[in-house]
Design an enzyme around this catalytic site. Structure first.
Site, PDB file in Angstrom:
ATOM      1  N   ASP A 168     -82.879   5.804  34.951  1.00 39.70           N
ATOM      2  CA  ASP A 168     -83.559   6.954  35.555  1.00 39.70           C
ATOM      3  C   ASP A 168     -83.918   7.994  34.499  1.00 39.70           C
ATOM      4  O   ASP A 168     -83.042   8.643  33.933  1.00 39.70           O
ATOM      5  CB  ASP A 168     -82.651   7.583  36.610  1.00 39.70           C
ATOM      6  N   ASP A 187     -91.908   9.083  35.849  1.00 40.60           N
ATOM      7  CA  ASP A 187     -90.522   8.937  36.280  1.00 40.60           C
ATOM      8  C   ASP A 187     -90.213   7.478  36.585  1.00 40.60           C
ATOM      9  O   ASP A 187     -90.906   6.850  37.393  1.00 40.60           O
ATOM     10  CB  ASP A 187     -90.299   9.800  37.524  1.00 40.60           C
TER      11      ASP A 187
END
Length: 523
Positions: free
Chosen positions: A183, A394
């Protein structure tokens, strides 16, 4: 997942100018594919670069989660590229095939519930980003480089990508492997630990800190417990005495979607590929809940001091990259690389093109870039929301979210070009996806691609596998794999689904983001 914090407010603005791609498309319909499954072939015309893709498959054995079995979707997107007579007319053919193993029965209702749950999790994550945030080798340059496999997390009941880290000292039985979500929108790396007061179900055993000779709780007076932890999570650590009477630092990491991890801030030895890193600060989660599937935790690749990138900057130079595979099958993987390495470190088929990396003090973990234009199928789109605004890239968000005006412009041009000259029946929308088609019985369709034009001249064309999301196995519900934000002034997000088969380079020291085409499905 992005943590919530009072210091990290203000939603961002908008996506920039979007547009590009081929406009001449035809449809060829043949019959059935191998293994008895139907196939849908996606071809892209008038592309100057050949894009390569092997396969994309929603594949995972039925697993028991929280006392019930979930029947995952079995769909496979197989692709092969074909070179045209010249580079100017090179075409990419993406073949969507569904292969249904005889051991797994086709259960459309179960499949849809499964996908609905995963996309709902992605919607919760995307919404949370809009809220206030409360093996080591030497390259030719002498800089350390580490590379670890990176795979789809579908077998862990998540649409995010996962990798494996080792944690613990060298005492007998202390070192264990843990699968974690990769992440770039988070900083603190954490895993679930014994003794767990409240833990969600994970496939790996819980980490046992008592078995590691190198494990140590971070003391309350350490800088990591105060300023660093607050910047990474939105809240400083709290002090409490353990059963042995010693003080230790506790973290509380809350995500905007309601997920959380709470536990002891600690240090231990972490292994990444062939690299072993001592004194790595991480969260030993004793109470955890949320949208993490069956993984053991999360790897934080954000920008603050407690991220993996920052903690290893002296060794790897503050540079990392990944290549996200389009396939979810278990026999091929992408890669996560730490360190710059040399030109041979990547397997990109086009040169890495860089754009400026933008930081926002209000949202310190995030990586932003400016999108200055775009095309769909070679045609520029216009929208009131287009402009050189900050756009978040992202790895932890799946489906890209665009400003309403931008999304509607892209969707309009896509639907105009998709199947030009052929009428594809509309299918009902699915979860956050509102533009769907019934392609039952078709073996070939041509799809226009979205190209983002970035500040500095870098162009990023979405891989064919990132354009369509197959919901139903029989092809009766195939959707445009993008979604609209609720409001015009919210922060646009480029998710991992649209990053497939790209080498994405994060150079935090040089403040730049790089993109190149790469077949990320390594055998």
């Amino acid at each position: 997942m992005a943590a919530s914090s009072s210091s990290c407010a203000r939603a961002h603005h908008l996506l920039s100018v979007l547009a590009l791609l081929a406009a001449a498309f035809s449809v060829t319909a043949t019959s059935s594919s191998a293994n008895g499954g139907r196939s849908v072939v996606v071809a892209v015309g008038k592309k100057s670069a050949v894009l390569s893709l092997r396969e994309l498959e929603w594949a995972a054995a039925a697993r028991k989660i929280r006392g019930r079995y979930v029947q995952p979707m079995q769909a496979q997107i197989l692709g092969e590229h074909k070179k045209a007579e010249s580079a100017r007319t090179a075409a990419t053919v993406l073949e969507l095939k569904q292969h249904f193993p005889t051991t797994i029965r086709s259960q459309p209702a179960g499949t849809e519930r499964y996908l609905t749950r995963l996309l709902a999790a992605d919607e919760a994550r995307a919404a949370s980003l809009q809220l206030p945030r409360a093996a080591s080798t030497q390259s030719d340059s002498g800089q350390a480089v580490a590379e670890v496999p990176l795979t789809s997390g579908i077998r862990f009941q998540t649409l995010n990508y996962v990798t494996t880290i080792a944690l613990g000292g060298e005492s007998a039985g202390a070192v264990a492997n843990f699968t974690v979500i990769v992440d770039t929108g988070s900083d603190l790396t954490w895993v679930q630990c014994k003794p767990c007061r409240y833990c969600y179900s994970q496939q790996d055993p819980l980490f046992d800190p008592t078995g590691s000779a190198t494990y140590a709780a971070v003391p309350c007076n350490a800088s990591a417990c105060a300023a660093s932890l607050k910047e990474a999570t939105g809240a400083p650590g709290t002090c409490a005495r353990s059963g042995s009477g010693s003080e230790r630092c506790y973290y509380a990491l809350a995500y905007g979607d309601g997920s959380f991890s709470r536990g002891v801030l600690a240090t231990d030895t972490v292994g990444l590929g062939g690299a072993s890193l001592d004194g790595f600060v991480f969260g030993c989660g004793l109470s955890n809940r949320g949208l993490f599937g069956g993984t053991a935790g999360l790897m934080g690749l954000g920008r603050t001091e407690l991220s993996l990138v920052s903690q290893t900057a002296s060794r790897f130079g503050g540079v990392f990259s990944y290549c996200l595979p389009a396939t979810t099958s278990g026999d091929s993987t992408g890669s996560l690389s730490l360190g710059r390495g040399d030109s041979s470190a990547y397997r990109n088929t086009t040169p890495v093109a860089y754009t400026r990396m933008i930081a926002d003090p209000a949202q310190p973990p995030f990586y932003f870039m400016n999108v200055t234009g775009a095309t769909v199928g070679g045609t520029a789109v216009t929208a009131s929301g287009l402009g050189a605004r900050n756009v978040l890239i992202d790895s932890g968000t799946v489906i890209s979210r665009l400003a309403p005006s931008v999304y509607h412009a892209i969707r309009s041009e896509f639907t105009l070009q998709f199947g030009a000259g052929t009428r594809y029946p509309a299918a009902p929308g699915f979860s956050i996806l509102d533009t769907c088609y019934n392609l039952t019985g078709l073996d070939e369709v041509k799809v226009p691609l979205l190209t983002l034009q970035l500040e500095g001249g870098a162009d990023v064309t979405v891989d064919p596998a990132g354009m369509l999301f197959m919901v139903r196995k029989d092809g009766s519900q195939v959707c445009l794999a993008m979604a609209s934000l609720p409001y015009e002034d919210q922060m646009p997000i480029i998710g991992n689904y649209q990053q497939k088969n790209k080498r994405v380079v994060y150079d935090t020291v040089g403040s730049r983001l790089g993109f190149a085409d790469e077949d990320c499905s390594y055998i």
